[in-house]
Write an enzyme that holds these catalytic residues in place. Sequence first.
Site, short mmCIF file in Angstrom:
data_model
loop_
_atom_site.label_atom_id
_atom_site.label_comp_id
_atom_site.label_asym_id
_atom_site.label_seq_id
_atom_site.Cartn_x
_atom_site.Cartn_y
_atom_site.Cartn_z
N ARG A 136 0.85 -1.19 0.00
CA ARG A 136 0.00 0.00 0.00
C ARG A 136 0.89 1.25 0.00
O ARG A 136 1.20 1.81 1.05
CB ARG A 136 -0.93 0.00 1.21
CG ARG A 136 -1.91 -1.17 1.21
CD ARG A 136 -3.00 -0.97 2.26
NE ARG A 136 -2.46 -0.89 3.61
CZ ARG A 136 -2.24 -1.92 4.40
NH1 ARG A 136 -2.50 -3.15 3.96
NH2 ARG A 136 -1.76 -1.76 5.62
N ASP A 196 2.41 4.99 -0.27
CA ASP A 196 1.95 6.28 0.24
C ASP A 196 1.73 7.28 -0.88
O ASP A 196 2.11 7.06 -2.03
CB ASP A 196 2.98 6.85 1.22
CG ASP A 196 3.09 6.05 2.51
OD1 ASP A 196 2.12 5.34 2.85
OD2 ASP A 196 4.13 6.14 3.17
N TYR A 220 12.19 -1.99 -3.68
CA TYR A 220 12.00 -0.58 -3.96
C TYR A 220 13.28 0.02 -4.52
O TYR A 220 14.38 -0.46 -4.23
CB TYR A 220 11.63 0.20 -2.69
CG TYR A 220 10.18 0.05 -2.27
CD1 TYR A 220 9.23 0.98 -2.68
CD2 TYR A 220 9.78 -0.99 -1.44
CE1 TYR A 220 7.90 0.86 -2.29
CE2 TYR A 220 8.45 -1.12 -1.05
CZ TYR A 220 7.52 -0.19 -1.47
OH TYR A 220 6.21 -0.32 -1.08
N ARG A 247 11.44 5.49 3.18
CA ARG A 247 11.82 6.90 3.12
C ARG A 247 12.60 7.33 4.37
O ARG A 247 13.48 8.18 4.29
CB ARG A 247 10.57 7.75 2.93
CG ARG A 247 9.92 7.54 1.55
CD ARG A 247 8.52 8.08 1.53
NE ARG A 247 8.49 9.50 1.87
CZ ARG A 247 7.39 10.14 2.30
NH1 ARG A 247 6.26 9.46 2.46
NH2 ARG A 247 7.44 11.42 2.57
#
Length: 294
Positions: A61, A63, A129, A217
Amino acid sequence: MNGPATTPGGGSVRLRFDIGYDGTDFAGWARQIGQRTVCEVVETALSTVLRVPVRLTVAGRTDAGVHATGQVAHADIPTSALDTRSIDGDPGRLVGRLAKMLPDDVRVKQAAPVSEHFDARFSALRRHYRYRLSDAVFGAEPVLARTTAAWRRPLDVEAMNAASSVLLGLNDFAAFCRRREGATTIRDLQRFSWSRDADGVLIGEVSADAFCWSMVRSLVGAVASVGDGRRDVGWCRALLGERERSAKVPVAEARGLCLVGVDYPAADELAARNAITRDVRVTTTEGAQGCCGD
């Protein structure tokens, strides 16, 4: 794909969808009242084409502002909905139909039947990622600015790799995660490395079994703080001992982050993987209930 389709029940077939999107103008993946989200846009298009309500289960999910080239979702679709003239029983035809309906910033790139045990979220072995970070004085190249974050201080790639390496393994990443009630912050960080591409942009590769809210992040922000000389590797290592989100860890911009892939086991291992993912995650000192893969 993960083997031939089977009917989950009630005359339906489970489909896997491979999805890509530019997250700039989305409020993230998950549905939110009054917000434009990837889930809402894709579900609406699928429901229109198939003429039945479609609800997606997703691998990660993401952001608001985060992108994807390798997002994965699944849904159980009534077989009767696939027997329409436009689809004619071939789920692959959904790709072309959806391309005509979806906005330019999101695409369903593949649709295919999978095993009834395939679960985009719980079957995943790991998520991958990629983070793009420019430390150029002028910031990000304009044509790539939607997918490249800017860091206003010069960055030492070797220092960032040294800081990244001490965070690898099964650890409690509470210092890097925004708290969600009942959610574990224990994760297995399997890859975290940095290099510069031909244009001088730093490319971070990050892989784990799953990620908690804002974790990637925050990891980027922490090691970049080492890369620009404001922190040292020992500070990064010490963060693993904290049990609450650390205000000292900066959260890097969403625009630099992209979900590039999700790994799944073979079809005959899916059910076992689902059970493992739902099981308790344990470190050497404490345990916590397994949670989501976002």
